[in-house]
Design a protein around this motif. Structure first.
Motif, PDB file in Angstrom:
ATOM      1  N   TYR A 263      -5.566  21.883  31.047  1.00 25.17           N
ATOM      2  CA  TYR A 263      -5.364  23.226  31.590  1.00 25.17           C
ATOM      3  C   TYR A 263      -6.395  24.191  31.025  1.00 25.17           C
ATOM      4  O   TYR A 263      -7.000  24.981  31.753  1.00 25.17           O
TER       5      TYR A 263
ATOM      6  N   LEU B  36      -1.790  29.305  38.025  1.00 26.04           N
ATOM      7  CA  LEU B  36      -0.869  28.371  38.678  1.00 26.04           C
ATOM      8  C   LEU B  36      -1.612  27.164  39.237  1.00 26.04           C
ATOM      9  O   LEU B  36      -1.143  26.027  39.128  1.00 26.04           O
ATOM     10  N   ALA B  37      -2.752  27.409  39.828  1.00 26.93           N
ATOM     11  CA  ALA B  37      -3.552  26.299  40.364  1.00 26.93           C
ATOM     12  C   ALA B  37      -4.004  25.380  39.238  1.00 26.93           C
ATOM     13  O   ALA B  37      -3.933  24.148  39.349  1.00 26.93           O
TER      14      ALA B  37
ATOM     15  N   ALA C 180      -2.550  24.971  36.377  1.00 26.81           N
ATOM     16  CA  ALA C 180      -1.360  24.265  35.874  1.00 26.81           C
ATOM     17  C   ALA C 180      -1.035  23.070  36.769  1.00 26.81           C
ATOM     18  O   ALA C 180      -0.741  21.972  36.281  1.00 26.81           O
ATOM     19  N   ALA C 181      -1.110  23.279  38.076  1.00 30.37           N
ATOM     20  CA  ALA C 181      -0.812  22.184  39.007  1.00 30.37           C
ATOM     21  C   ALA C 181      -1.853  21.077  38.893  1.00 30.37           C
ATOM     22  O   ALA C 181      -1.512  19.886  38.873  1.00 30.37           O
ATOM     23  N   TRP C 182      -3.128  21.463  38.804  1.00 30.72           N
ATOM     24  CA  TRP C 182      -4.201  20.470  38.713  1.00 30.72           C
ATOM     25  C   TRP C 182      -4.199  19.740  37.378  1.00 30.72           C
ATOM     26  O   TRP C 182      -4.676  18.608  37.291  1.00 30.72           O
TER      27      TRP C 182
ATOM     28  N   GLY D  49      -0.298  17.661  37.514  1.00 32.72           N
ATOM     29  CA  GLY D  49      -0.108  16.664  38.570  1.00 32.72           C
ATOM     30  C   GLY D  49      -0.662  15.281  38.246  1.00 32.72           C
ATOM     31  O   GLY D  49       0.080  14.292  38.281  1.00 32.72           O
TER      32      GLY D  49
END
Length: 166
Positions: free
Chosen positions: A73, A13-14, A16-18, A21
């Motif tokens: 990713y 999840l981290a 994916a966000a990084w 974003g």
């Protein structure tokens, strides 16, 4: 769910966000500079042969941004101690800054000259990113090839607009 799988999930999840974003931010900045300047400025410019219709750019960039996100990713989820990983991440970030900067230069400043000054190093950084990703994750590198090809085509269009409107 075990603690170990929970940690992996959080890592995914981290990552994916990084990955999503900054790409989303670049896309939104590019749109903010581009959309208000299509009509009448861009529409009135003479354009080189093979210029696609305006409606094609949105879907093309959406696909390219998704592929960029997948590539980034995969690199972020890779071995943190992998050789060249930090450099690959910095190369990706640098080309992404130029990606957003091109829209600001070409459309926002209404300057094909400034656009060309941004897109040439952007293409070089994309190719360097592909090479760096290749050493870490070949699938990530493959995901960036359509992007490099599209930006090469965009360089031709930018140069053509500059030449035809000078």
């Amino acid at each position: 769910m075990s603690a170990a799988s929970g940690e992996r999930r959080l890592g995914a999840l981290a990552a994916a966000a990084w990955s999503a974003g900054p790409i989303f931010a670049a896309a939104m900045l590019g749109n903010a500079a581009t959309l208000p300047n299509i009509a009448p400025w861009y529409d009135r410019l003479a354009k080189p042969p093979l210029t696609p219709p305006n409606w094609l750019f949105g879907p093309a960039w959406t696909i390219l941004y998704v592929l960029m996100g997948v590539a980034f990713y995969r690199i972020l989820r890779g071995d943190p101690a992998g050789p060249g990983r930090r450099a690959a991440i910095w190369l990706f970030a640098a080309q992404l800054v130029l990606n957003a900067g091109w829209s600001v230069a070409f459309f926002g400043a209404r300057s094909p000259t400034l656009g060309l000054a941004v897109i040439l190093p952007m293409e070089a950084l994309i190719l360097a990113t592909i090479a760096a990703f290749w050493r870490l994750d070949r699938m990530a590198a493959f995901c960036l090839i359509p992007y490099a090809l599209w930006v090469a085509f965009a360089t031709y269009l930018n140069a053509g607009v500059l030449t035809l409107n000078s």
